[in-house]
Scaffold this motif. Structure first.
Motif, PDB file in Angstrom:
ATOM      1  N   GLU A   1       0.333   4.047  -2.885  1.00 34.99           N
ATOM      2  CA  GLU A   1      -0.165   5.379  -2.547  1.00 34.99           C
ATOM      3  C   GLU A   1       0.835   6.470  -2.922  1.00 34.99           C
ATOM      4  O   GLU A   1       0.438   7.581  -3.283  1.00 34.99           O
TER       5      GLU A   1
ATOM      6  N   LEU B   1       0.178   7.062  -6.619  1.00 34.41           N
ATOM      7  CA  LEU B   1      -1.075   7.789  -6.832  1.00 34.41           C
ATOM      8  C   LEU B   1      -0.943   9.252  -6.430  1.00 34.41           C
ATOM      9  O   LEU B   1      -1.499  10.137  -7.087  1.00 34.41           O
ATOM     10  N   ALA B   2      -0.182   9.516  -5.361  1.00 34.62           N
ATOM     11  CA  ALA B   2       0.032  10.899  -4.939  1.00 34.62           C
ATOM     12  C   ALA B   2       0.794  11.682  -6.000  1.00 34.62           C
ATOM     13  O   ALA B   2       0.495  12.859  -6.262  1.00 34.62           O
TER      14      ALA B   2
ATOM     15  N   ARG C   1       0.826  -1.217   0.000  1.00 36.88           N
ATOM     16  CA  ARG C   1       0.000   0.000   0.000  1.00 36.88           C
ATOM     17  C   ARG C   1       0.860   1.267   0.000  1.00 36.88           C
ATOM     18  O   ARG C   1       0.526   2.238  -0.692  1.00 36.88           O
ATOM     19  N   GLU C   2       1.947   1.262   0.729  1.00 40.39           N
ATOM     20  CA  GLU C   2       2.788   2.454   0.800  1.00 40.39           C
ATOM     21  C   GLU C   2       3.304   2.857  -0.583  1.00 40.39           C
ATOM     22  O   GLU C   2       3.256   4.027  -0.967  1.00 40.39           O
TER      23      GLU C   2
ATOM     24  N   THR D   1      -4.368  -3.349  -2.587  1.00 38.62           N
ATOM     25  CA  THR D   1      -2.951  -3.663  -2.794  1.00 38.62           C
ATOM     26  C   THR D   1      -2.618  -5.056  -2.266  1.00 38.62           C
ATOM     27  O   THR D   1      -3.401  -5.668  -1.539  1.00 38.62           O
TER      28      THR D   1
ATOM     29  N   LYS E   1      -7.035  10.640  -6.844  1.00 39.29           N
ATOM     30  CA  LYS E   1      -7.615  10.544  -5.512  1.00 39.29           C
ATOM     31  C   LYS E   1      -8.718   9.494  -5.460  1.00 39.29           C
ATOM     32  O   LYS E   1      -9.591   9.450  -6.339  1.00 39.29           O
ATOM     33  N   GLU E   2      -8.648   8.660  -4.425  1.00 40.40           N
ATOM     34  CA  GLU E   2      -9.678   7.646  -4.204  1.00 40.40           C
ATOM     35  C   GLU E   2     -11.013   8.334  -3.946  1.00 40.40           C
ATOM     36  O   GLU E   2     -11.091   9.294  -3.183  1.00 40.40           O
TER      37      GLU E   2
ATOM     38  N   THR F   1     -11.744   2.775  -5.696  1.00 37.33           N
ATOM     39  CA  THR F   1     -10.993   2.219  -4.572  1.00 37.33           C
ATOM     40  C   THR F   1      -9.692   1.597  -5.050  1.00 37.33           C
ATOM     41  O   THR F   1      -9.524   1.300  -6.237  1.00 37.33           O
ATOM     42  N   LEU F   2      -8.780   1.420  -4.103  1.00 36.92           N
ATOM     43  CA  LEU F   2      -7.481   0.799  -4.336  1.00 36.92           C
ATOM     44  C   LEU F   2      -7.372  -0.446  -3.472  1.00 36.92           C
ATOM     45  O   LEU F   2      -7.713  -0.411  -2.289  1.00 36.92           O
TER      46      LEU F   2
END
Length: 227
Positions: A124, A127-128, A120-121, A143, A133-134, A140-141
């Protein structure tokens, strides 16, 4: 391909995100730093789409006949450290027509899910960088670190289905750039499994998994999932 589609599950790197195989190049470096001489083609062939520790495990086993969990852990830790440093300075871009496709799906009330073999880290962080943005760009994401079993097991897709109350896999399409993405979709009972040639695997490699379709650009997906 007349299925009604309520959800499309997209892989990230190579499918919706263009990071020029940075992850697999970093994975190759981490493995070769341990004293080996593998190639990027080998890493892509056996590692693409998998949770990254499992990718290392598969690569070492297939090409080097090595099964050593301590070594795998060391290479993985090295990989995570190198990747974090690389991503801080690397320009990440959407794959062509990704955001336009997400908007089209939203207009049709089709859910957009991102799933990935990253933790997830890392996901994300990507994506950042894209400012995706979720709840806005996508719904949704999911991982590799969110579920007990990773690709080709269907846990990530089932996780997303459960979140949105979808009980029938035939209402879901899976899109990805690696064989294991297609296998994941088939194992989840997805109504459509679609390969895309913008990432890790070639059309010939993708065909080995017998997807329902293979596309070369995300713009081609609308015709398959929107009716």
């Amino acid at each position: 391909m007349s299925n009604i589609v309520k959800m499309v599950v997209f892989d990230m790197a190579g499918t919706t995100i263009n990071e020029d195989n940075l992850v697999y190049k970093t994975l190759l470096t981490a493995i070769n730093n341990a004293g080996y001489m593998l190639t990027l083609e080998q890493v892509l062939a056996e590692g693409a789409g998998k949770e990254k520790k499992q990718a290392i495990r598969s690569i070492l086993s297939i090409y080097l006949n090595i099964v050593d969990e301590k070594l795998i852990d060391q290479i993985y830790d090295n990989f995570v450290e190198q990747l974090g440093a690389a991503y801080k300075h690397f320009e990440v871009k959407p794959q062509p027509n990704a955001t336009e496709l997400f908007n089209k799906l939203k207009e049709q009330n089709i859910l957009t899910v991102l799933n990935t073999g990253y933790n997830r880290e890392t996901a994300e962080l990507l994506l950042a960088k894209l400012e995706w943005k979720e709840g806005q760009t996508f719904d949704t994401l999911v991982t590799a670190s969110d579920v007990p079993k990773n690709r080709p097991n269907p846990d990530m897709i089932f996780h997303a289905m459960q979140k949105f109350g979808i009980n029938d896999g035939s209402l879901v399409a899976k899109v990805g750039d690696s064989v294991i993405d297609i296998e994941e979709g088939k194992n989840a009972g997805c109504g459509l499994t679609i390969g895309i040639t913008t990432g890790a695997h070639t059309k010939t490699q993708l065909q080995q998994a017998n997807p329902d379709a293979i596309i070369d650009n995300l713009s081609q997906l609308s015709a398959l999932v929107i009716h």
